[in-house]
Design a protein around this motif. Structure first.
Motif, mmCIF file in Angstrom:
data_model
loop_
_atom_site.group_PDB
_atom_site.id
_atom_site.type_symbol
_atom_site.label_atom_id
_atom_site.label_comp_id
_atom_site.label_asym_id
_atom_site.label_seq_id
_atom_site.Cartn_x
_atom_site.Cartn_y
_atom_site.Cartn_z
ATOM 1 N N TYR A 48 41.615 43.426 36.923
ATOM 2 C CA TYR A 48 40.624 43.558 37.995
ATOM 3 C C TYR A 48 39.418 44.336 37.509
ATOM 4 O O TYR A 48 39.537 45.376 36.850
ATOM 5 C CB TYR A 48 41.244 44.274 39.193
ATOM 6 N N ASP A 50 35.811 45.846 39.145
ATOM 7 C CA ASP A 50 35.041 46.088 40.358
ATOM 8 C C ASP A 50 33.604 45.622 40.176
ATOM 9 O O ASP A 50 33.076 45.609 39.048
ATOM 10 C CB ASP A 50 35.069 47.574 40.706
ATOM 11 N N LYS A 98 28.024 46.295 47.974
ATOM 12 C CA LYS A 98 28.557 45.369 46.982
ATOM 13 C C LYS A 98 27.875 44.008 47.121
ATOM 14 O O LYS A 98 28.001 43.349 48.152
ATOM 15 C CB LYS A 98 30.069 45.213 47.157
ATOM 16 N N GLU A 190 44.148 49.087 50.166
ATOM 17 C CA GLU A 190 43.133 48.304 49.474
ATOM 18 C C GLU A 190 42.323 47.523 50.500
ATOM 19 O O GLU A 190 42.862 47.056 51.509
ATOM 20 C CB GLU A 190 43.776 47.305 48.501
ATOM 21 N N ARG A 195 33.763 37.972 47.106
ATOM 22 C CA ARG A 195 32.749 38.127 46.057
ATOM 23 C C ARG A 195 31.732 36.988 46.063
ATOM 24 O O ARG A 195 30.581 37.193 45.691
ATOM 25 C CB ARG A 195 33.422 38.196 44.691
ATOM 26 N N SER A 217 40.644 41.587 44.650
ATOM 27 C CA SER A 217 41.071 42.971 44.829
ATOM 28 C C SER A 217 42.011 43.314 43.686
ATOM 29 O O SER A 217 42.455 42.427 42.949
ATOM 30 C CB SER A 217 41.799 43.146 46.172
#
Length: 502
Positions: A48, A50, A98, A190, A195, A217
């Motif tokens: 993963y 970020d 984000k 979480e 995205r 995630s």
């Protein structure tokens, strides 16, 4: 004005997936939901990573300043078509730091959406000058749902994996999420994020819009397909395909989030508004056809309630109270908040509907969560696919032919300091047509404590009946309570369920 930049669809997809021969690609590949699923599967096979947050003035905006940032109406996507859908975009900033990518899919080709500062009105944000670069945080879809000459919001996708649908004459309230992980387990929760999004361009005469999304995630990656159908009930047909990166303690399907600050059974407050909530109860339709109503609360400590089931037919966070007099808030319009109702497609197997109630001192906090948890654990490398229909509605009576819980109140019993009284008001169904002389009976069960007495009372002027439950808790043990009304052995009401915590 929205800027559209074109790229070769196969080259963009091949580079993203890391396919061999991407540079020398000769044959175009049509982009579809299987392409999104392939991206999710590849993403889950890798560690993963970020997404970096945006920096600068946009991230420093306050809640009010970010809300003051408006999209210019003449820049909406598809404004030049005769179609029924338009799309407006949210810039990355404030807590929505984000960035996400958005693409338009037409005839299997993907065109990325690039926005500029000229698309937004910054006049009320306090910024001296618009930022040079704008990243996207999400978008909202508009549709002439209330008037034929006005495009109103019907759903927004903004923040983590949150999305909020509304139907005709409704205001935004409760939210849905694509996925929740380890909610109220004692482990760090979480918050998976969408995205990337793809908007499938609809035909001019289409009354539905398809959105694909890529979720990521540390625990899982997933592909989501949303088919949005606006109306009196706005319906979102949802399909999810998840790939698990590592063993997950709690994987929450179809999570719903809401706010409950005060209701009919809440302690007295120094506030002119009788009730403050976006939803006032959890409603369930079990696999065996039982209908259960669990009123919400703002507890003094974290409360987690579970309702075991096999192949549930539906669950949701409902706003049953629709009278303005119960809210007295003309700006918030809490009586117009939608109920969110989940109807699973296919068999979801064994598991439970779980309700989480979090204590809050502010009505600005979403403190209620409801979701489905499978009995079977989510193991590393496993694939999970499920579908459901999410509806934003106000016609709660259509969900049940039986009498429904209209109000729940509680209080002390005179001359008995240890005892408590719960009063449940039922209305609708055949119950509302019965004369007071009919032998309506109460069926009450307690998990602990002592039932002192229960009795029913008709309210002819209200066309409703009240159930009184007097009981004594057993020390500090919580009391799980169930109750229904029957007539000659036949059920008249849905099941009322609650928990009393001393």
């Amino acid at each position: 004005m929205t800027s559209i930049r074109c790229r070769a669809p196969f080259l963009a997809l091949a580079l993203l997936l890391g396919l061999p021969g991407a540079i020398a690609a000769a044959q175009p590949v049509s982009f579809d939901f299987a392409s999104v699923e392939a991206q999710a599967q590849k993403l889950a096979s890798e560690p993963y990573r970020d997404v970096p947050s945006v920096e600068g003035d946009m991230r420093k905006l306050s809640y009010d300043k970010y809300r003051a940032l408006r999209t210019k109406p003449d820049t909406a996507l598809w404004r030049e078509t005769k179609g029924l859908f338009r799309v407006e975009f949210f810039p990355a900033g404030f807590i929505y730091e984000k960035p996400v990518s958005v693409g338009i899919v037409e005839d299997g080709n993907v065109t990325p959406v690039i926005v500029g500062s000229g698309q937004f009105d910054f006049s009320d944000t306090g910024l001296k000058e618009p930022p040079k670069d704008i990243a996207l945080a999400g978008f909202k879809i508009t549709y002439p749902i209330n008037r034929p000459d006005k495009f109103d919001e019907v759903i927004s996708f903004l923040g983590a994996s949150y999305f909020r649908p509304i139907g005709r004459n409704q205001d935004y309230g409760s939210s849905a999420r694509g996925l929740a992980v380890d909610t109220a387990t004692g482990r760090p929760e979480e918050f998976p994020t969408f995205r990337s999004f793809w908007l499938v361009k609809p035909a001019d005469d289409s009354n539905e819009l398809v959105v694909w999304a890529l979720l990521d995630s540390p625990a899982a990656a997933g592909a989501f397909a949303f088919t949005v159908r606006p109306g009196g009930r706005t319906v979102v047909e949802t399909k999810a395909v998840l790939f698990i990166r590592h063993d997950v303690g709690l994987l929450a399907f179809a999570p719903l989030t809401s706010m409950f600050f005060a209701g009919k059974a809440s302690p007295p407050r120094d506030d002119y508004r009788p009730e403050i909530h976006d939803a006032d109860g959890l409603f369930m339709l079990t696999g065996k056809g039982e209908r259960i109503w669990r009123p919400l609360a703002n507890p003094s400590a974290l409360s987690v309630s579970s309702f075991g089931d096999t192949n549930p037919r539906g669950f949701g966070l409902l706003q049953r109270e629709r009278a303005f007099a119960q809210y007295q808030d003309s700006s918030a319009r809490l009586e117009a908040r939608p109920s969110l109702w989940v109807e699973p497609e296919g068999d979801w197997g064994d598991g439970e509907v779980r309700l989480v109630e979090i204590p809050t001192q502010s009505e600005t906090n979403d403190n209620i969560v409801a979701f489905w948890v499978s009995r079977w654990p989510a193991k590393q490398g496993s694939r999970h696919e499920y579908g459901y229909r999410l509806s934003a509605l106000t016609d709660e009576a259509a969900l049940s032919p039986l009498a429904r819980v209209a109000a729940t109140r509680s209080g002390a019993i005179p001359n008995n300091a240890r005892a408590r009284r719960v009063v449940v008001e039922f209305t609708g169904g055949d119950l509302s047509t019965l004369q007071p002389e009919q032998p309506v009976e109460a069926n009450v069960s307690l998990s602990s404590g002592k039932l002192l007495r229960s009795y029913v009372e008709a309210l002819p002027s209200q066309r409703s009946w009240r159930l009184f439950i007097d009981f004594e808790p057993d020390g500090k043990k919580p009391v799980d309570m169930r109750a229904t009304l029957t007539l000659r052995g036949l059920p008249l009401t849905e099941a009322f369920a609650t928990v009393h915590r001393p």
